[in-house]
Scaffold this active site. Structure first.
Site, PDB file in Angstrom:
ATOM      1  N   LYS A 112       0.408  -1.371   0.169  1.00  0.00           N
ATOM      2  CA  LYS A 112       0.269   0.239  -0.089  1.00  0.00           C
ATOM      3  C   LYS A 112       0.460   1.560   0.282  1.00  0.00           C
ATOM      4  CE  LYS A 112      -4.411  -2.005   1.532  1.00  0.00           C
ATOM      5  NZ  LYS A 112      -5.650  -1.753   2.619  1.00  0.00           N
ATOM      6  N   LYS A 192      -4.045 -12.485  -8.477  1.00  0.00           N
ATOM      7  CA  LYS A 192      -5.466 -13.028  -7.734  1.00  0.00           C
ATOM      8  C   LYS A 192      -6.439 -13.009  -7.674  1.00  0.00           C
ATOM      9  CE  LYS A 192      -6.069 -12.105  -3.239  1.00  0.00           C
ATOM     10  NZ  LYS A 192      -5.595 -12.038  -1.257  1.00  0.00           N
ATOM     11  N   LYS A 195      -9.779  -6.035  -7.413  1.00  0.00           N
ATOM     12  CA  LYS A 195      -9.718  -5.038  -7.659  1.00  0.00           C
ATOM     13  C   LYS A 195      -9.264  -4.299  -8.562  1.00  0.00           C
ATOM     14  CE  LYS A 195     -13.451  -1.478  -6.418  1.00  0.00           C
ATOM     15  NZ  LYS A 195     -13.823  -0.819  -5.368  1.00  0.00           N
TER      16      LYS A 195
END
Ligand code: TRP
Length: 325
Positions: A112, A192, A195
């Site tokens: 992140k 994977k 979104k």
């Protein structure tokens, strides 16, 4: 007494098939065995860029999806994290027994802070400490999560050990509970399902869109012509059949695919029908429930009250143990 279970869900909008198979469906099953508490973790969500004007609807959407997918508010507790302020209070205290070096190692933090490098903030860094507080404030022993969260649960255990060793036995060491569906790949058959990869099927998608997305999805890359025999074991569509089709059907598809008796289009059609049959009642319930703010707010308020009672009790003990009052 039933053992307690805690898990958190991000109010980040669309829940996709990966979340559903990897987490939500597992949660529904586990509520039968545990005293289950689920939280919409809004304090976690604000550690990355977001739009305050749609936050409340996203929170309610997350709750509506959970209920539509089978969580029964009469059989589990649902609440919004920020309505129980003791979570952040405990997080501060746990922060004093958390090593910086451990936080620096967290994969999600590294990801992140790379993705949102304009705002690498303290909240993002301390995210796993708040997650630990979420869990231990209820003395939860089971934490159903996806594989990507196991590292955070391991850190929670480390924090608990350090706290208990320093201030005396207070919290149980929680355990991650992984479901059968470990790694749901996206429609690209590569990454994977997520979104940010744009390779998802959303739980709230119209049926035609689901089938259309499946029709474009990657299958066995070695099977180029309809007449080529396929290899189900390397086909992502085949692996999705495991979650939606009967054993007989799966055996039939596997057999026919290997001898080119069935093509990818037909295989996808069968899968699509099953996915749509499972998701469309969920979607229907969701679409009405998400607008029923009174109903959702009432469930959340009940949940919040229960959680505040437990959290306040824990905090009283914690303050005493650490020499504050
Ligand atoms: N970090 C979790 C996720 O991204 C959400 C979460 C917050 C959570 N607090 C939690 C999960 C406590 C389990 C327990 O999915």
């Amino acid at each position: 007494m039933e053992k307690r279970l805690f898990s958190g869900i991000q109010p980040s909008g669309d829940i996709h098939l990966g979340n559903y198979l990897g987490a939500l469906k597992n949660w529904v099953a586990l509520t039968k065995e545990y005293d289950s508490i689920f939280s919409v973790v809004d304090y976690h969500a604000i550690t990355i860029p977001y739009d305050p004007s749609v936050m409340q609807q996203k929170i309610l959407d997350a709750v509506a999806v959970c209920i539509a997918a089978g969580l029964d508010p009469n059989n589990c507790t649902l609440f919004i994290q920020s309505t129980v302020p003791e979570h952040t209070e405990l997080a501060w205290i746990l922060g004093t027994v958390t090593r910086m070096g451990d936080l620096e190692r967290m994969t999600q933090y590294k990801q992140k802070s790379q993705q949102f490098n304009q705002n690498i903030n303290l909240g993002l860094f301390a995210y796993p400490v708040l997650q630990a507080a979420d869990i231990v404030i209820y003395k939860a022993e089971a934490v159903p999560v996806g594989e990507d969260q196991v590292q955070h649960i391991e850190l929670t255990r480390e924090i608990v050990r350090k706290f208990n060793a320093t201030f005396g036995d207070t919290f149980p060491e929680p355990q991650a509970v992984l479901g059968k569906a470990r790694r749901i790949l996206g429609l690209d058959g590569q990454a994977k399902m997520s979104k940010s990869m744009g390779n998802t099927i959303s739980l709230t998608e119209p049926a035609q869109v689901i089938q259309m997305k499946l029709n474009k999805a990657v299958t066995d890359p070695a099977r180029i012509r309809r007449t080529d025999p396929g290899n189900p074991e390397i086909c992502n569509i085949f692996s999705l059949h495991q979650y939606f089709s009967s054993e007989d059907e799966i055996n039939h598809i596997s057999f026919e695919c290997r001898r080119a008796g069935i093509g990818c289009i037909d295989c996808k059609k069968i899968l699509g029908e099953h996915i749509i049959a499972e998701l469309s009642p969920i979607n229907e319930t969701y679409q009405t429930m998400r607008h029923d703010h009174d109903y959702l707010r009432q469930i959340l308020e009940t949940g919040s009250q229960r959680c505040r009672t437990i959290a306040q009790e824990t905090m009283a003990t914690v303050r005493e143990k650490i020499g504050l009052r």
